[in-house]
Design a protein around this motif. Structure first.
Motif, PDB file in Angstrom:
ATOM      1  N   VAL A 105       3.492  -5.357   0.430  1.00 14.45           N
ATOM      2  CA  VAL A 105       2.721  -6.360   1.160  1.00 14.45           C
ATOM      3  C   VAL A 105       1.761  -7.059   0.200  1.00 14.45           C
ATOM      4  CG1 VAL A 105       0.968  -6.723   2.946  1.00 14.45           C
ATOM      5  CG2 VAL A 105       2.866  -5.147   3.355  1.00 14.45           C
ATOM      6  N   SER A 106       1.687  -8.376   0.300  1.00 15.52           N
ATOM      7  CA  SER A 106       0.739  -9.159  -0.487  1.00 15.52           C
ATOM      8  C   SER A 106      -0.163  -9.922   0.472  1.00 15.52           C
ATOM      9  CB  SER A 106       1.484 -10.139  -1.414  1.00 15.52           C
ATOM     10  OG  SER A 106       0.585 -10.969  -2.105  1.00 15.52           O
ATOM     11  N   LEU A 107      -1.459  -9.616   0.455  1.00 16.26           N
ATOM     12  CA  LEU A 107      -2.419 -10.277   1.339  1.00 16.26           C
ATOM     13  C   LEU A 107      -2.880 -11.576   0.691  1.00 16.26           C
ATOM     14  CD1 LEU A 107      -4.538  -7.200   2.477  1.00 16.26           C
ATOM     15  CD2 LEU A 107      -2.481  -8.147   3.524  1.00 16.26           C
ATOM     16  N   VAL A 108      -2.779 -12.661   1.451  1.00 18.92           N
ATOM     17  CA  VAL A 108      -3.096 -13.991   0.920  1.00 18.92           C
ATOM     18  C   VAL A 108      -4.315 -14.559   1.643  1.00 18.92           C
ATOM     19  CG1 VAL A 108      -2.235 -16.326   0.560  1.00 18.92           C
ATOM     20  CG2 VAL A 108      -0.672 -14.374   0.390  1.00 18.92           C
ATOM     21  N   ASP A 143      -0.933 -13.922   5.509  1.00 13.93           N
ATOM     22  CA  ASP A 143      -2.176 -14.686   5.434  1.00 13.93           C
ATOM     23  C   ASP A 143      -3.259 -13.993   6.265  1.00 13.93           C
ATOM     24  OD1 ASP A 143      -4.189 -16.531   5.313  1.00 13.93           O
ATOM     25  OD2 ASP A 143      -3.045 -18.193   6.153  1.00 13.93           O
ATOM     26  N   VAL A 144      -4.351 -13.608   5.608  1.00 14.11           N
ATOM     27  CA  VAL A 144      -5.442 -12.912   6.302  1.00 14.11           C
ATOM     28  C   VAL A 144      -6.710 -13.751   6.339  1.00 14.11           C
ATOM     29  CG1 VAL A 144      -4.576 -10.600   5.782  1.00 14.11           C
ATOM     30  CG2 VAL A 144      -6.108 -11.730   4.151  1.00 14.11           C
ATOM     31  N   SER A 145      -6.601 -15.050   6.044  1.00 14.63           N
ATOM     32  CA  SER A 145      -7.787 -15.900   5.935  1.00 14.63           C
ATOM     33  C   SER A 145      -8.552 -16.035   7.251  1.00 14.63           C
ATOM     34  CB  SER A 145      -7.403 -17.284   5.402  1.00 14.63           C
ATOM     35  OG  SER A 145      -6.412 -17.885   6.208  1.00 14.63           O
ATOM     36  N   ALA A 156       2.734  -8.061  14.490  1.00 13.27           N
ATOM     37  CA  ALA A 156       3.022  -9.077  15.499  1.00 13.27           C
ATOM     38  C   ALA A 156       2.186 -10.332  15.308  1.00 13.27           C
ATOM     39  CB  ALA A 156       2.783  -8.505  16.900  1.00 13.27           C
ATOM     40  N   ASP A 157       1.008 -10.205  14.693  1.00  7.92           N
ATOM     41  CA  ASP A 157       0.110 -11.347  14.498  1.00  7.92           C
ATOM     42  C   ASP A 157       0.357 -12.072  13.179  1.00  7.92           C
ATOM     43  OD1 ASP A 157      -1.181 -10.324  16.805  1.00  7.92           O
ATOM     44  OD2 ASP A 157      -2.432  -9.030  15.535  1.00  7.92           O
ATOM     45  N   ALA A 158       1.178 -11.473  12.318  1.00  2.81           N
ATOM     46  CA  ALA A 158       1.263 -11.940  10.935  1.00  2.81           C
ATOM     47  C   ALA A 158       2.157 -13.165  10.729  1.00  2.81           C
ATOM     48  CB  ALA A 158       1.736 -10.801  10.041  1.00  2.81           C
ATOM     49  N   ASN A 159       2.912 -13.549  11.742  1.00  3.26           N
ATOM     50  CA  ASN A 159       3.778 -14.730  11.649  1.00  3.26           C
ATOM     51  C   ASN A 159       4.731 -14.639  10.452  1.00  3.26           C
ATOM     52  OD1 ASN A 159       4.785 -17.244  12.468  1.00  3.26           O
ATOM     53  ND2 ASN A 159       3.350 -18.357  11.141  1.00  3.26           N
ATOM     54  N   ILE A 160       5.424 -13.511  10.356  1.00  8.15           N
ATOM     55  CA  ILE A 160       6.394 -13.314   9.274  1.00  8.15           C
ATOM     56  C   ILE A 160       7.728 -13.926   9.692  1.00  8.15           C
ATOM     57  CG2 ILE A 160       7.580 -11.617   7.850  1.00  8.15           C
ATOM     58  CD1 ILE A 160       5.294  -9.669   8.495  1.00  8.15           C
TER      59      ILE A 160
END
Length: 207
Positions: A105-108, A143-145, A156-160
């Motif tokens: 996982v890479s948090l952006v 994306d965690v911005s 479910a929230d990550a929009n992958i």
């Protein structure tokens, strides 16, 4: 997915005594599963470390005494104290057969909550996906911005998009922790919402 090269050698013996002897000599016993066949092999410990002691996930192009096979790491056993590699299982992969693999996982982005004094915590370092390895990305970017203080982003929230996710949708990926100093100062509540200073409403009314 990234790929790497690794050599393996067929084992003359497969008993426990043989395995212990190999480990003392800096070798790691293992198995390569290719369709219905299982080939017992061993690896050089130093070479194998470059594949296992890393956050990356690789397609491992094995050379088993001249026989080439593309594989992924299916499972590995480690010593409970020293964490040395004790045994590894490799699974052959092909261009037309999907398999389940774990991608890093890479948090952006910089979370909003971090800008307010929070601390970003990674809860999930790898996500299981299903697909043909050569068509999968090196990592899963999330994306965690928009992540606020005290909040958690889930699968479910990550929009992958574009990936068949196997990890449960309810699994938390990352959160922004509220530091004790902020709680003590009363700056934020348990849910991360900003709290008005004591007497603030009365002071505003008097003005």
């Amino acid at each position: 997915m990234k790929s790497t090269e690794l050599k393996a050698f067929k084992r003359p013996d497969t008993g426990k005594a043989s395995s212990k002897h190999m480990r003392r000599e800096g070798k790691v016993p293992g198995v390569v599963y290719n369709n219905s066949e299982a080939t017992h092999v061993f690896f050089d410990y130093k070479e194998l470390k470059t594949v296992l002691y890393t956050p990356e996930t690789y397609i491992v192009n094995l050379d088993v005494e001249g026989e080439k096979v593309s594989t992924i790491v299916r499972d590995a056993d480690y010593h409970p104290v020293t964490e040395k590699i004790l045994h590894v299982e490799m699974l052959s992969v092909s261009e037309d057969k999907p398999v389940i693999v774990s991608l890093p996982v890479s948090l952006v982005g910089k979370p909003l909550g971090v800008g307010k004094g929070g601390k970003l915590l990674t809860k999930l370092r790898k996500i299981q996906v299903k697909g043909i390895p050569s068509q999968l990305p090196d990592k899963v970017e999330i994306d965690v911005s928009s992540l606020e203080l005290g909040h958690t982003i889930k699968i479910a929230d990550a929009n992958i998009t574009g990936l068949n996710i196997v990890t449960p949708q309810t699994a938390g990926v990352a959160s922004v922790e509220i530091p004790r100093a902020l709680r003590s100062a009363g700056a934020v509540g348990e849910d991360g919402e900003e709290v008005a200073a004591e007497g603030g409403e009365e002071a505003a009314a008097e003005e």
